[in-house]
Motif scaffolding. Structure first.
Motif, PDB file in Angstrom:
ATOM      1  N   ASN A   1      -1.409   0.355   7.829  1.00 52.79           N
ATOM      2  CA  ASN A   1      -0.426   0.356   8.918  1.00 52.79           C
ATOM      3  C   ASN A   1       0.580   1.484   8.760  1.00 52.79           C
ATOM      4  O   ASN A   1       1.208   1.909   9.731  1.00 52.79           O
ATOM      5  N   ARG A   2       0.728   1.961   7.541  1.00 54.78           N
ATOM      6  CA  ARG A   2       1.714   3.001   7.259  1.00 54.78           C
ATOM      7  C   ARG A   2       1.064   4.364   7.016  1.00 54.78           C
ATOM      8  O   ARG A   2       1.653   5.393   7.337  1.00 54.78           O
ATOM      9  N   TYR A   3      -0.109   4.373   6.441  1.00 58.25           N
ATOM     10  CA  TYR A   3      -0.836   5.619   6.172  1.00 58.25           C
ATOM     11  C   TYR A   3      -2.294   5.413   6.590  1.00 58.25           C
ATOM     12  O   TYR A   3      -3.001   4.618   5.971  1.00 58.25           O
TER      13      TYR A   3
ATOM     14  N   ILE B   1      -4.761   2.231  -4.947  1.00 53.33           N
ATOM     15  CA  ILE B   1      -3.367   2.377  -4.544  1.00 53.33           C
ATOM     16  C   ILE B   1      -2.815   1.043  -4.052  1.00 53.33           C
ATOM     17  O   ILE B   1      -1.688   0.651  -4.380  1.00 53.33           O
ATOM     18  N   GLN B   2      -3.622   0.338  -3.269  1.00 54.61           N
ATOM     19  CA  GLN B   2      -3.206  -0.963  -2.747  1.00 54.61           C
ATOM     20  C   GLN B   2      -2.922  -1.950  -3.875  1.00 54.61           C
ATOM     21  O   GLN B   2      -1.905  -2.645  -3.880  1.00 54.61           O
ATOM     22  N   LYS B   3      -3.804  -1.977  -4.867  1.00 63.31           N
ATOM     23  CA  LYS B   3      -3.620  -2.885  -6.001  1.00 63.31           C
ATOM     24  C   LYS B   3      -2.405  -2.495  -6.836  1.00 63.31           C
ATOM     25  O   LYS B   3      -1.641  -3.347  -7.293  1.00 63.31           O
ATOM     26  N   GLU B   4      -2.213  -1.205  -7.046  1.00 61.50           N
ATOM     27  CA  GLU B   4      -1.055  -0.732  -7.817  1.00 61.50           C
ATOM     28  C   GLU B   4       0.250  -1.085  -7.109  1.00 61.50           C
ATOM     29  O   GLU B   4       1.240  -1.442  -7.752  1.00 61.50           O
ATOM     30  N   ALA B   5       0.242  -0.991  -5.776  1.00 61.45           N
ATOM     31  CA  ALA B   5       1.451  -1.282  -5.001  1.00 61.45           C
ATOM     32  C   ALA B   5       1.700  -2.781  -4.862  1.00 61.45           C
ATOM     33  O   ALA B   5       2.832  -3.203  -4.575  1.00 61.45           O
ATOM     34  N   GLY B   6       0.642  -3.586  -5.041  1.00 60.48           N
ATOM     35  CA  GLY B   6       0.793  -5.028  -4.901  1.00 60.48           C
ATOM     36  C   GLY B   6       0.982  -5.470  -3.460  1.00 60.48           C
ATOM     37  O   GLY B   6       1.713  -6.427  -3.184  1.00 60.48           O
ATOM     38  N   VAL B   7       0.317  -4.752  -2.541  1.00 61.29           N
ATOM     39  CA  VAL B   7       0.418  -5.090  -1.117  1.00 61.29           C
ATOM     40  C   VAL B   7      -0.986  -5.257  -0.548  1.00 61.29           C
ATOM     41  O   VAL B   7      -1.983  -4.990  -1.224  1.00 61.29           O
TER      42      VAL B   7
ATOM     43  N   ASP C   1      11.676   2.025   5.016  1.00 61.36           N
ATOM     44  CA  ASP C   1      10.626   1.011   4.953  1.00 61.36           C
ATOM     45  C   ASP C   1      10.285   0.726   3.487  1.00 61.36           C
ATOM     46  O   ASP C   1       9.653   1.546   2.819  1.00 61.36           O
ATOM     47  N   PRO C   2      10.689  -0.418   2.928  1.00 60.30           N
ATOM     48  CA  PRO C   2      10.481  -0.680   1.494  1.00 60.30           C
ATOM     49  C   PRO C   2       9.009  -0.769   1.104  1.00 60.30           C
ATOM     50  O   PRO C   2       8.642  -0.341   0.006  1.00 60.30           O
ATOM     51  N   LYS C   3       8.168  -1.309   1.977  1.00 58.23           N
ATOM     52  CA  LYS C   3       6.748  -1.412   1.642  1.00 58.23           C
ATOM     53  C   LYS C   3       6.078  -0.038   1.650  1.00 58.23           C
ATOM     54  O   LYS C   3       5.203   0.233   0.830  1.00 58.23           O
ATOM     55  N   ALA C   4       6.518   0.812   2.556  1.00 61.41           N
ATOM     56  CA  ALA C   4       5.996   2.178   2.569  1.00 61.41           C
ATOM     57  C   ALA C   4       6.356   2.894   1.271  1.00 61.41           C
ATOM     58  O   ALA C   4       5.559   3.660   0.722  1.00 61.41           O
ATOM     59  N   GLN C   5       7.570   2.631   0.764  1.00 65.88           N
ATOM     60  CA  GLN C   5       7.989   3.241  -0.484  1.00 65.88           C
ATOM     61  C   GLN C   5       7.167   2.726  -1.665  1.00 65.88           C
ATOM     62  O   GLN C   5       6.813   3.482  -2.571  1.00 65.88           O
TER      63      GLN C   5
END
Length: 206
Positions: free
Chosen positions: A50-52, A37-43, A10-14
């Protein structure tokens, strides 16, 4: 550890996991937030949750990621070395290379800082890393003792393995924990490993 983890492909999970690793190791568990974390990941937040399901699940995943690669390498040594001194030398170098790396030391500091308030996090780290390493080394030492390469009856297999790990970590780990900019060279890691192996073999020679 959490019972369910996102699929490894799962690329978004990574993306989320890489961002979580960076934020947790920079700020610690308590100061880090899922918003960071969300901002750092850009998602989106939905992508994260949904993943964690929560911050603790994310940190468990960071711990698992930090420990699993090194443990896999240590397990692989079983088939590549033919005597206990070579086994211990390979395991020792692999173990120290991660333990004394910036990421390894940062992970240790973060877990240790939260151990009192979040004992389940400390337990997850100990089980995935140090305990697993101790069990693997104990297995090698037990087989070597059966082959009469070494004699560890005086203290037992597990204590002998624990002693080896203690000699291995020694001053290098203390320096690394206390001085954030301290990163040992490959030569220094090899020297610490050799000293631990040589001392162990002299102590338990048949």
């Amino acid at each position: 550890m959490t019972s369910e983890q996102p699929a490894p492909q799962d690329p978004k999970a990574q993306l989320v996991l890489e961002a979580a690793t960076k934020i947790f190791l920079q700020r610690g568990f308590s100061a880090a937030t899922t918003d960071m974390i969300q901002k750092e990941a850009g998602v989106s937040k939905a992508t994260v949750y949904n993943r964690y399901p929560n911050k603790e699940a994310l940190f468990f995943a960071v711990i698992e990621k930090g420990c699993s690669n090194t443990i896999s390498q240590v397990k692989a040594i079983q088939a590549s070395a033919d005597s206990i001194d070579k086994v211990l030398a390979e395991i020792g170098y692999t173990y120290l290379k991660f333990t004394l790396s910036r990421e390894g030391l940062a992970l240790f500091r973060t877990v240790a800082a939260e151990a009192i308030r979040f004992p389940n996090i400390a337990d997850a780290f100990y089980t995935a890393g140090p305990k697993m390493t101790l069990e693997i080394i104990s297995e090698h030492i037990a087989r070597a003792a059966d082959r009469n390469e070494i004699k560890v009856q005086s203290i037992g297999v597990e204590q002998a393995a624990s002693l080896f790990i203690s000699m291995l970590r020694g001053e290098g780990h203390m320096i690394g924990v206390m001085y954030a900019d301290s990163v040992p060279s490959q030569i220094q890691i090899e020297k610490w490993t050799k000293n631990a192996v040589d001392t162990f073999m002299k102590a338990f020679a048949p």
